[in-house]
Design an enzyme around this catalytic site. Sequence first.
Site, PDB file in Angstrom:
ATOM      1  N   ARG A 183       0.862  -1.187   0.000  1.00 54.78           N
ATOM      2  CA  ARG A 183       0.000   0.000   0.000  1.00 54.78           C
ATOM      3  C   ARG A 183       0.897   1.235   0.000  1.00 54.78           C
ATOM      4  NH1 ARG A 183      -3.382  -2.738  -1.675  1.00 54.78           N
ATOM      5  NH2 ARG A 183      -5.440  -3.208  -0.857  1.00 54.78           N
ATOM      6  N   GLU A 195      -2.422   7.547  -4.961  1.00 55.82           N
ATOM      7  CA  GLU A 195      -2.728   6.891  -6.243  1.00 55.82           C
ATOM      8  C   GLU A 195      -4.194   7.010  -6.656  1.00 55.82           C
ATOM      9  OE1 GLU A 195      -1.664   2.775  -5.114  1.00 55.82           O
ATOM     10  OE2 GLU A 195      -3.751   2.231  -5.477  1.00 55.82           O
ATOM     11  N   HIS A 249      -0.572  -0.130  -9.779  1.00 57.83           N
ATOM     12  CA  HIS A 249      -1.326  -1.110  -8.967  1.00 57.83           C
ATOM     13  C   HIS A 249      -1.726  -2.323  -9.830  1.00 57.83           C
ATOM     14  CE1 HIS A 249      -3.438  -1.210  -4.889  1.00 57.83           C
ATOM     15  NE2 HIS A 249      -3.402  -2.439  -5.339  1.00 57.83           N
TER      16      HIS A 249
HETATM   17  P1  NAI Z   1      -1.613 -11.054   4.944  1.00 58.19           P
HETATM   18  O1  NAI Z   1      -2.662 -10.576   5.874  1.00 58.19           O
HETATM   19  O2  NAI Z   1      -1.519 -12.502   4.597  1.00 58.19           O
HETATM   20  O3  NAI Z   1      -0.176 -10.622   5.500  1.00 58.19           O
HETATM   21  C1  NAI Z   1       0.091  -9.399   6.101  1.00 58.19           C
HETATM   22  C2  NAI Z   1       1.158  -9.656   7.162  1.00 58.19           C
HETATM   23  O4  NAI Z   1       1.530  -8.403   7.729  1.00 58.19           O
HETATM   24  C3  NAI Z   1       0.664 -10.561   8.313  1.00 58.19           C
HETATM   25  O5  NAI Z   1       1.577 -11.621   8.524  1.00 58.19           O
HETATM   26  C4  NAI Z   1       0.637  -9.616   9.512  1.00 58.19           C
HETATM   27  O6  NAI Z   1       0.945 -10.261  10.748  1.00 58.19           O
HETATM   28  C5  NAI Z   1       1.704  -8.610   9.116  1.00 58.19           C
HETATM   29  N1  NAI Z   1       1.628  -7.360   9.844  1.00 58.19           N
HETATM   30  C6  NAI Z   1       0.525  -6.731  10.333  1.00 58.19           C
HETATM   31  N2  NAI Z   1       0.877  -5.601  10.979  1.00 58.19           N
HETATM   32  C7  NAI Z   1       2.231  -5.524  10.883  1.00 58.19           C
HETATM   33  C8  NAI Z   1       3.186  -4.604  11.366  1.00 58.19           C
HETATM   34  N3  NAI Z   1       2.810  -3.533  12.095  1.00 58.19           N
HETATM   35  N4  NAI Z   1       4.486  -4.816  11.088  1.00 58.19           N
HETATM   36  C9  NAI Z   1       4.866  -5.926  10.392  1.00 58.19           C
HETATM   37  N5  NAI Z   1       4.004  -6.843   9.915  1.00 58.19           N
HETATM   38  C10 NAI Z   1       2.708  -6.642  10.169  1.00 58.19           C
HETATM   39  O7  NAI Z   1      -1.759 -10.172   3.634  1.00 58.19           O
HETATM   40  P2  NAI Z   1      -1.210 -10.482   2.170  1.00 58.19           P
HETATM   41  O8  NAI Z   1      -2.244 -11.204   1.401  1.00 58.19           O
HETATM   42  O9  NAI Z   1       0.156 -11.046   2.259  1.00 58.19           O
HETATM   43  O10 NAI Z   1      -1.139  -8.996   1.574  1.00 58.19           O
HETATM   44  C11 NAI Z   1      -0.198  -8.041   2.033  1.00 58.19           C
HETATM   45  C12 NAI Z   1      -0.588  -6.686   1.535  1.00 58.19           C
HETATM   46  O11 NAI Z   1      -0.426  -6.647   0.121  1.00 58.19           O
HETATM   47  C13 NAI Z   1      -2.087  -6.356   1.761  1.00 58.19           C
HETATM   48  O12 NAI Z   1      -2.262  -5.724   2.995  1.00 58.19           O
HETATM   49  C14 NAI Z   1      -2.429  -5.478   0.615  1.00 58.19           C
HETATM   50  O13 NAI Z   1      -2.378  -4.132   1.081  1.00 58.19           O
HETATM   51  C15 NAI Z   1      -1.323  -5.689  -0.418  1.00 58.19           C
HETATM   52  N6  NAI Z   1      -1.815  -6.172  -1.697  1.00 58.19           N
HETATM   53  C16 NAI Z   1      -1.438  -5.503  -2.841  1.00 58.19           C
HETATM   54  C17 NAI Z   1      -1.855  -5.927  -4.078  1.00 58.19           C
HETATM   55  C18 NAI Z   1      -1.434  -5.239  -5.349  1.00 58.19           C
HETATM   56  O14 NAI Z   1      -2.023  -5.499  -6.421  1.00 58.19           O
HETATM   57  N7  NAI Z   1      -0.422  -4.392  -5.345  1.00 58.19           N
HETATM   58  C19 NAI Z   1      -2.758  -7.076  -4.203  1.00 58.19           C
HETATM   59  C20 NAI Z   1      -3.048  -7.756  -2.958  1.00 58.19           C
HETATM   60  C21 NAI Z   1      -2.599  -7.302  -1.748  1.00 58.19           C
END
Ligand code: NAI
Length: 333
Positions: free
Chosen positions: A233, A262, A294
Amino acid sequence: MRIAMFSTKPYDRRSFEAANDGHDIAYLEPRLAPETAPLAAGAQAICVFVNDVVSAPVLQALHAGGTRTVLLRCAGFNNVDLREAERLGIAVARVPAYSPHAVAEFTIGLLLSLVRGIHRAYQRTRDGNFALEGLLGFDLHGRTAGVIGTGKIGALVARALAAGFGCRVLAHDVRPDPELLALGVTYADPQRIAAESDIITLHCPLTPETHHIIRAETLALAKPGLILVNTSRGGLIDAEAAIEALKTGRLGGLAIDVYEQEADVFFEDLSNEILGDDLLARLLTFPNVLVTGHQAFFTRDALRAIAEVTLGNATLIEAARPLGASEVRAPAG
Ligand code: NAI
């Protein structure tokens, strides 16, 4: 269920039409905002994407029009006022994991392009320039890579960097992943990651704690020439601080698929217009900055999964059945 779908692009319509098994979907082009919320009047559900604004006033307007469900066709939910949704009795569902591989693979693609100058080579050779000066890269093998957030996407990236490329991986997450520990990944605090990494890639969600997790103070700790990749993000990086660090060389490269402002730019063809965002315009002047709009999620597999899970969530809500991992609730407290 009647669903008003905001920010619809032709590819959304195609994938949702293919997956639709009986919902009545109104495909709307405008982005959801206070002024467009009335377009949903009469729809039990709205379906939104990453840059739709689902703020308290928007939720109130939707509620007044009869909407009781927000279907996010994405994983992140930082754009929804969850407390207000809960207060109004509006259910919020998301697509928890449509294809973490799509995003992880794109992240590695951005990293390799940036480190080896592939984006520049593509332009050069089309112009008849086959010189190598300025394209000198470095091996990923043996370098230290910092992975912030090792959930579904971050874990895949950490695994590819550690087991695939032979990087030393330092990771940070509030919940360390035992499988990554077994692979030799070391968990560390963000300061140590900033100080020791040659590459940092961001995969944590945007929350008040992670907003500008990369800012002037973090970059001041970094090794000169740090490569930074963000496919999570935009709000995770203070873009002004990144520009300053690029100017001094502290930041040796920046690849971003997301950008804090964005919403006004991405997903649109603005090639005939003047770019009004001075920070983005400045970022686009650096040869060692790679910006994509994105796009990391954008694979056939992911679009199919997004449509299927989103419409499946609508069916579950209609039948008053549990949403499981798709359910999004306001944090306790
Ligand atoms: P997820 O929920 O599986 O993983 C997120 C991880 O971040 C979790 O392990 C969580 O414990 C950790 N986390 C939470 N707060 C934290 C902190 N303060 N410091 C360090 N780690 C922390 O999510 P996933 O599926 O891996 O997605 C990650 C991010 O990718 C999403 O939040 C989304 O914003 C972004 N995304 C971007 C896309 C794109 O097209 N560019 C598409 C899909 C997701």
